[in-house]
Structures are given as structure tokens and as C-alpha cells.
Scaffold this motif. Structure first.
Motif, PDB file in Angstrom:
ATOM      1  N   GLY A 138      -4.596  -8.893  -2.495  1.00 62.53           N
ATOM      2  CA  GLY A 138      -4.039  -8.283  -1.285  1.00 62.53           C
ATOM      3  C   GLY A 138      -4.720  -6.997  -0.847  1.00 62.53           C
ATOM      4  O   GLY A 138      -4.473  -6.503   0.260  1.00 62.53           O
ATOM      5  N   ALA A 139      -5.599  -6.431  -1.695  1.00 59.58           N
ATOM      6  CA  ALA A 139      -6.179  -5.119  -1.375  1.00 59.58           C
ATOM      7  C   ALA A 139      -6.955  -5.150  -0.061  1.00 59.58           C
ATOM      8  O   ALA A 139      -6.833  -4.242   0.768  1.00 59.58           O
ATOM      9  N   GLU A 140      -7.734  -6.222   0.161  1.00 56.33           N
ATOM     10  CA  GLU A 140      -8.618  -6.251   1.335  1.00 56.33           C
ATOM     11  C   GLU A 140      -7.864  -6.153   2.662  1.00 56.33           C
ATOM     12  O   GLU A 140      -8.407  -5.675   3.647  1.00 56.33           O
ATOM     13  N   ARG A 141      -6.591  -6.554   2.653  1.00 60.17           N
ATOM     14  CA  ARG A 141      -5.787  -6.469   3.889  1.00 60.17           C
ATOM     15  C   ARG A 141      -5.651  -5.034   4.388  1.00 60.17           C
ATOM     16  O   ARG A 141      -5.410  -4.803   5.562  1.00 60.17           O
ATOM     17  N   HIS A 142      -5.772  -4.069   3.479  1.00 63.64           N
ATOM     18  CA  HIS A 142      -5.501  -2.672   3.845  1.00 63.64           C
ATOM     19  C   HIS A 142      -6.771  -1.865   4.118  1.00 63.64           C
ATOM     20  O   HIS A 142      -6.685  -0.678   4.425  1.00 63.64           O
ATOM     21  N   GLU A 143      -7.926  -2.537   3.993  1.00 66.25           N
ATOM     22  CA  GLU A 143      -9.196  -1.830   4.214  1.00 66.25           C
ATOM     23  C   GLU A 143      -9.262  -1.236   5.603  1.00 66.25           C
ATOM     24  O   GLU A 143      -8.942  -1.914   6.586  1.00 66.25           O
ATOM     25  N   GLY A 144      -9.691   0.007   5.666  1.00 67.24           N
ATOM     26  CA  GLY A 144      -9.848   0.668   6.953  1.00 67.24           C
ATOM     27  C   GLY A 144      -8.538   1.223   7.488  1.00 67.24           C
ATOM     28  O   GLY A 144      -8.518   1.924   8.484  1.00 67.24           O
ATOM     29  N   ASN A 145      -7.419   0.885   6.829  1.00 63.61           N
ATOM     30  CA  ASN A 145      -6.132   1.410   7.257  1.00 63.61           C
ATOM     31  C   ASN A 145      -5.654   2.449   6.232  1.00 63.61           C
ATOM     32  O   ASN A 145      -5.786   3.651   6.449  1.00 63.61           O
ATOM     33  N   ARG A 146      -5.166   1.959   5.075  1.00 64.91           N
ATOM     34  CA  ARG A 146      -4.771   2.916   4.033  1.00 64.91           C
ATOM     35  C   ARG A 146      -5.671   2.833   2.801  1.00 64.91           C
ATOM     36  O   ARG A 146      -5.481   3.571   1.835  1.00 64.91           O
ATOM     37  N   LEU A 147      -6.599   1.916   2.810  1.00 62.86           N
ATOM     38  CA  LEU A 147      -7.543   1.772   1.690  1.00 62.86           C
ATOM     39  C   LEU A 147      -8.942   2.077   2.213  1.00 62.86           C
ATOM     40  O   LEU A 147      -9.391   1.472   3.190  1.00 62.86           O
ATOM     41  N   HIS A 148      -9.631   3.035   1.557  1.00 56.33           N
ATOM     42  CA  HIS A 148     -10.914   3.520   2.085  1.00 56.33           C
ATOM     43  C   HIS A 148     -11.993   3.505   1.011  1.00 56.33           C
ATOM     44  O   HIS A 148     -11.722   3.850  -0.144  1.00 56.33           O
ATOM     45  N   TYR A 149     -13.203   3.151   1.442  1.00 55.27           N
ATOM     46  CA  TYR A 149     -14.356   3.208   0.538  1.00 55.27           C
ATOM     47  C   TYR A 149     -15.333   4.295   0.978  1.00 55.27           C
ATOM     48  O   TYR A 149     -16.335   4.536   0.326  1.00 55.27           O
ATOM     49  N   ALA A 226       4.982  -1.696   1.122  1.00 57.05           N
ATOM     50  CA  ALA A 226       6.323  -1.514   1.712  1.00 57.05           C
ATOM     51  C   ALA A 226       6.178  -1.769   3.197  1.00 57.05           C
ATOM     52  O   ALA A 226       5.321  -1.148   3.846  1.00 57.05           O
ATOM     53  N   ASP A 227       6.953  -2.671   3.740  1.00 55.98           N
ATOM     54  CA  ASP A 227       6.862  -3.076   5.153  1.00 55.98           C
ATOM     55  C   ASP A 227       5.434  -3.449   5.549  1.00 55.98           C
ATOM     56  O   ASP A 227       4.941  -3.060   6.622  1.00 55.98           O
ATOM     57  N   GLY A 228       4.759  -4.137   4.650  1.00 60.02           N
ATOM     58  CA  GLY A 228       3.398  -4.597   4.952  1.00 60.02           C
ATOM     59  C   GLY A 228       2.334  -3.520   4.811  1.00 60.02           C
ATOM     60  O   GLY A 228       1.143  -3.801   4.949  1.00 60.02           O
ATOM     61  N   GLU A 229       2.730  -2.283   4.527  1.00 59.73           N
ATOM     62  CA  GLU A 229       1.745  -1.196   4.378  1.00 59.73           C
ATOM     63  C   GLU A 229       1.506  -0.931   2.896  1.00 59.73           C
ATOM     64  O   GLU A 229       2.434  -1.057   2.083  1.00 59.73           O
ATOM     65  N   LEU A 230       0.312  -0.500   2.564  1.00 60.60           N
ATOM     66  CA  LEU A 230       0.014  -0.088   1.190  1.00 60.60           C
ATOM     67  C   LEU A 230       0.795   1.197   0.904  1.00 60.60           C
ATOM     68  O   LEU A 230       0.686   2.166   1.664  1.00 60.60           O
ATOM     69  N   SER A 231       1.591   1.177  -0.172  1.00 61.50           N
ATOM     70  CA  SER A 231       2.419   2.364  -0.428  1.00 61.50           C
ATOM     71  C   SER A 231       2.277   2.890  -1.856  1.00 61.50           C
ATOM     72  O   SER A 231       2.837   3.924  -2.198  1.00 61.50           O
ATOM     73  N   GLY A 232       1.540   2.166  -2.706  1.00 59.92           N
ATOM     74  CA  GLY A 232       1.369   2.652  -4.071  1.00 59.92           C
ATOM     75  C   GLY A 232       0.493   1.722  -4.884  1.00 59.92           C
ATOM     76  O   GLY A 232       0.023   0.696  -4.378  1.00 59.92           O
TER      77      GLY A 232
END
Ligand SMILES: Cc1cc2nc3c(=O)[nH]c(=O)nc-3n(C[C@H](O)[C@H](O)[C@H](O)COP(=O)(O)OP(=O)(O)OC[C@H]3O[C@@H](n4cnc5c(N)ncnc54)[C@H](O)[C@@H]3O)c2cc1C
Length: 362
Positions: A138-149, A226-232
């Protein structure tokens, strides 16, 4: 290609895939022969391995330069190719290279930049550098939103709870920098040892002891949403426990790894991760596509900058022959050729120096 798409494409003699030292010098060799080039690189800066992997290390085997750092070499190459004003398209990967019926090439990047090129020169080194990704479901879903490289805009992290992963220079540098503006920062690394500049490591522990940031030894096993957002994240620690760490943003600095990527799909003859070429023209099995530098392969190949530079000179003559078959090209010296000096933008300087020779004294 539809007429609309071709209207948007930049027309050029050559597209160079890769802005490493060899790709940059290819601009120079093409420029001397009067050919224009556009250069594309997936990294946000020029220099390839030199800038990305060892900018401060000394290089001793560049002819006539007894020693310079890798960064200096790239700076000097950038200066040397300036007269040829090649277009630089950074931060985008070349995803498509297609030979058209008229023999020209349709080239496209991951950002949708398009080129109509007479030739393509692949100077892709060991491949496009890409960030090592967090491989949990599931990590890739959050790229560019709450997950950054990468950090594009530091303001995004102001007043936020951050978790940073990594133990090298980038992870430590960003931990120290973002601690100044974030609400909280937790650095997670699998060991309590770091491969970073000793000064950064001492500063990190000073800040940790002062309660300004936190360190957690362990590995991320899963993300929490949480609610589709990366929260932890769930982090497994050496004591055998799994801890949940809450966050607004997750930053991963695990370094870069090269990936041959789309180059493998362009129909080229590959030998493991390299492209087979001939040693007279450095042409691949597809007429009009050439390969120079670390990415090519031929009997006796040595992956040295010096060898790559030699290859660019011969490839440039071959590109010229490919674009204007049968037209004779005489070898000229930059020292004496007015044409080459005009192309280099030094003809006027030379003329001025000759009409006002320096006065000798003594
Ligand atoms: C630690 C270290 C020390 C070294 N020291 C020396 C030395 O002292 N002397 C020496 O001669 N050599 C040295 N080398 C080797 C030297 O760095 C390489 O030979 C040289 O960088 C090759 O240049 P290149 O331009 O062919 O490729 P690279 O420098 O690898 O550049 C290729 C570029 O192409 C880009 N790219 C690839 N695919 C794509 C794509 N599809 N789309 C967009 N961009 C793409 C990549 O992002 C990269 O920036 C050293 C290497 C290392 C790692």
C-alpha cells in the motif's frame, strides 16, 4: 504521431539520454560538427555518477588534469559545452524511443516532453537512478502525498509530525534541517550506527539528548492508514516489539539505485545490462541509435570516463554521417580551424588577440 503531438515536439539533430560526464561531452563533440543536441536525465542535476555518487572524491585519470574532484569535472564540462547551448531536460526519464517510417525518432519523457530527433545517443551509464522504495503493501498509493523520496518544498513539513527513514548523509542532513521547522521528527534506522559525516552524527545525538528529536532503532513493517491517508507506521524494534508511530509525513532516504528501466524495451541488442555497439561508430543494432559511456559494450570495453570521451568523438562523426549521408566531413583542429572557433564562439577573441598582440617587455 498525430499532427498536434508533433507540433509540440522539439526538433533536434540528436537527443542524448543521460547527462553524466560522457553525455555532456557528447554535446561538445556534436557541437563541433555543427549538430544540435537536447539532453535528458532522470536526476534533477547534471553529472551522473560523478555528482550523485562521489562529488567530493578526487579523480586522477583525466588527461591533462592531474587532479580534480568529480564535482569540478562536471563544472568544467558544463562550461566547455556552454557555447553549444544544448537544451537540458532534467528530472525526467526517457520512457519512449520509437523509430518513425522516415528514419527519425519520436522520443518522449516521463513528464510528457517530446522530441523529433534525427538520432538518439544513449549515454545512460548504469541506468536511470531511482530512489529505493519502501516495499510494504500500500505504500506506493501515498507517494507524492504523504510519502516522499525527495524534498521539493520544505514548507510542506512546517509544524508537522515527521518520520524519516535512513542512516546515510541524506537522512541525517534532512533530519537536522527539518527538526528546525517540524513539530516533531523521529528518525528510524535499522541500526544505531550511521553512514554519514561524523559532524552530522554528533549533532544528531546532541539534538536527541536535548529532546529536540527522537531516534528509533528498527524497521518499518507496515503502514497505518486513517480515512485513506497515511497516518503512521509499524516499526519492529530489536527488543522484539512492534511500535506504532503516528505521522503526518513519511520521508524515505535509502539512497538511489540504477535501473536500466525503459531502455531495455527499445528493441536494442543487450548484453546483460549493457548495449552492444560497434567500435567504429558506436552504433547499436538500430540505425540512428548510438550508445556511449558506461552503458555500451564491445570487446575490450573499460568503464572509464576517458574511454567514454573517446567514444563520443567517433559517435559524433557517425551521427553526422547518419544525418547527412555521403557528405564529406574533414577532420579539423580546434587550434587552427576558423569554422570550429566560430562554433566555439572564440573566433572574435582570436582575431582580436591577433590584431593586438600582447606587448612583450624585457
Ligand atoms: C565511487 C566511484 C569512483 C569513480 N572514479 C572514477 C575515476 O577515478 N576515473 C574514471 O574514469 N571513472 C571513475 N568512475 C566511473 C565513472 O564515474 C563512470 O565511468 C562515468 O560516470 C560514466 O559516465 P556516463 O556518462 O557513461 O554515465 P553516468 O555517469 O552513469 O550517467 C548516466 C546518466 O544517465 C541517466 N539515465 C539513464 N537512463 C536514463 C533514462 N532512461 N532517462 C533519463 N536519464 C537516464 C542517469 O540518471 C545518469 O545520470 C567512478 C565511479 C564510482 C562509482
Amino acid at each position: 504521431m498525430s499532427p498536434e503531438r508533433s507540433k509540440l515536439a522539439t526538433v533536434t539533430d540528436a537527443v542524448i539520454v543521460g547527462a553524466g560526464p560522457v553525455g555532456l561531452f557528447q554535446v561538445f563533440e556534436l557541437g563541433l560538427l555543427g549538430l544540435r543536441a537536447e539532453v535528458i536525465d532522470s536526476l534533477p542535476q547534471i553529472g551522473g555518477q560523478c555528482t550523485e555518487l562521489y562529488p567530493e572524491k578526487p579523480i586522477y585519470d583525466i588527461p591533462a588534469v592531474p587532479v580534480c574532484t568529480a564535482r569540478e569535472l562536471i563544472e568544467r564540462l558544463a562550461e566547455q559545452i556552454r557555447p553549444f547551448a544544448a537544451g537540458m531536460h532534467l528530472g525526467q526519464e526517457v520512457t519512449r524511443v520509437e523509430r518513425r517510417e522516415d528514419g527519425r525518432f519520436a522520443v518522449e519523457t516521463s513528464r510528457g516532453t517530446r522530441f523529433d530527433a534525427g538520432s538518439v545517443i544513449i549515454a545512460g551509464g548504469v541506468g536511470a537512478f531511482q530512489s529505493r522504495r519502501l516495499a510494504v503493501p500500500g505504500a506506493e498509493r501515498h507517494e507524492g502525498n504523504r510519502l516522499h523520496y525527495r524534498v521539493k518544498d520544505q514548507d510542506v513539513f512546517r509544524g508537522r509530525d515527521l518520520v524519516i527513514l535512513g542512516g546515510g548523509d541524506s537522512a541525517l542532513d534532512w533530519t537536522l534541517a527539518l527538526t528546525q521547522s517540524a513539530r516533531s521528527v523521529v528518525l528510524v534506522h535499522r541500526r544505531a550506527e550511521f553512514r554519514a559525516a561524523p559532524a552530522s552524527v554528533s549533532r544528531f545525538f546532541e539534538l536527541r539528548d536535548a529532546g529536540k528529536l527522537d531516534f528509533l532503532e528498527g524497521q518499518v513493517r507496515a503502514i497505518i492508514e486513517a480515512d485513506g491517508e497515511l497516518s503512521g507506521v509499524h516499526v519492529s524494534t530489536p527488543d522484539g516489539l512492534t511500535r506504532a508511530v503516528a505521522l503526518d509525513h513519511l520521508l524515505v532516504f535509502w539512497g538511489l539505485h540504477p535501473k536500466l528501466g525503459p531502455i531495455a524495451e527499445w528493441g536494442l541488442n543487450l548484453n546483460r545490462k549493457t548495449i552492444s555497439v560497434d567500435t567504429a561508430r558506436f552504433q547499436t543494432n538500430i540505425p540512428g541509435i548510438f550508445a556511449v559511456g558506461d552503458i555500451n559494450d564491445y570487446p575490450g570495453k573499460k568503464k572509464l570516463i576517458l574511454s567514454g570521451f573517446h567514444e563520443t568523438a567517433l559517435a559524433a562523426f557517425a551521427v553526422r554521417e547518419h544525418l547527412r549521408p555521403g557528405e564529406k566531413v574533414h577532420l579539423q583542429y580546434t587550434t587552427t580551424s576558423p569554422l570550429l572557433q566560430r562554433r566555439l564562439g572564440v573566433a572574435e577573441e582570436r582575431a582580436a588577440a591577433q590584431s593586438h598582440p600582447a606587448v612583450r617587455t624585457g
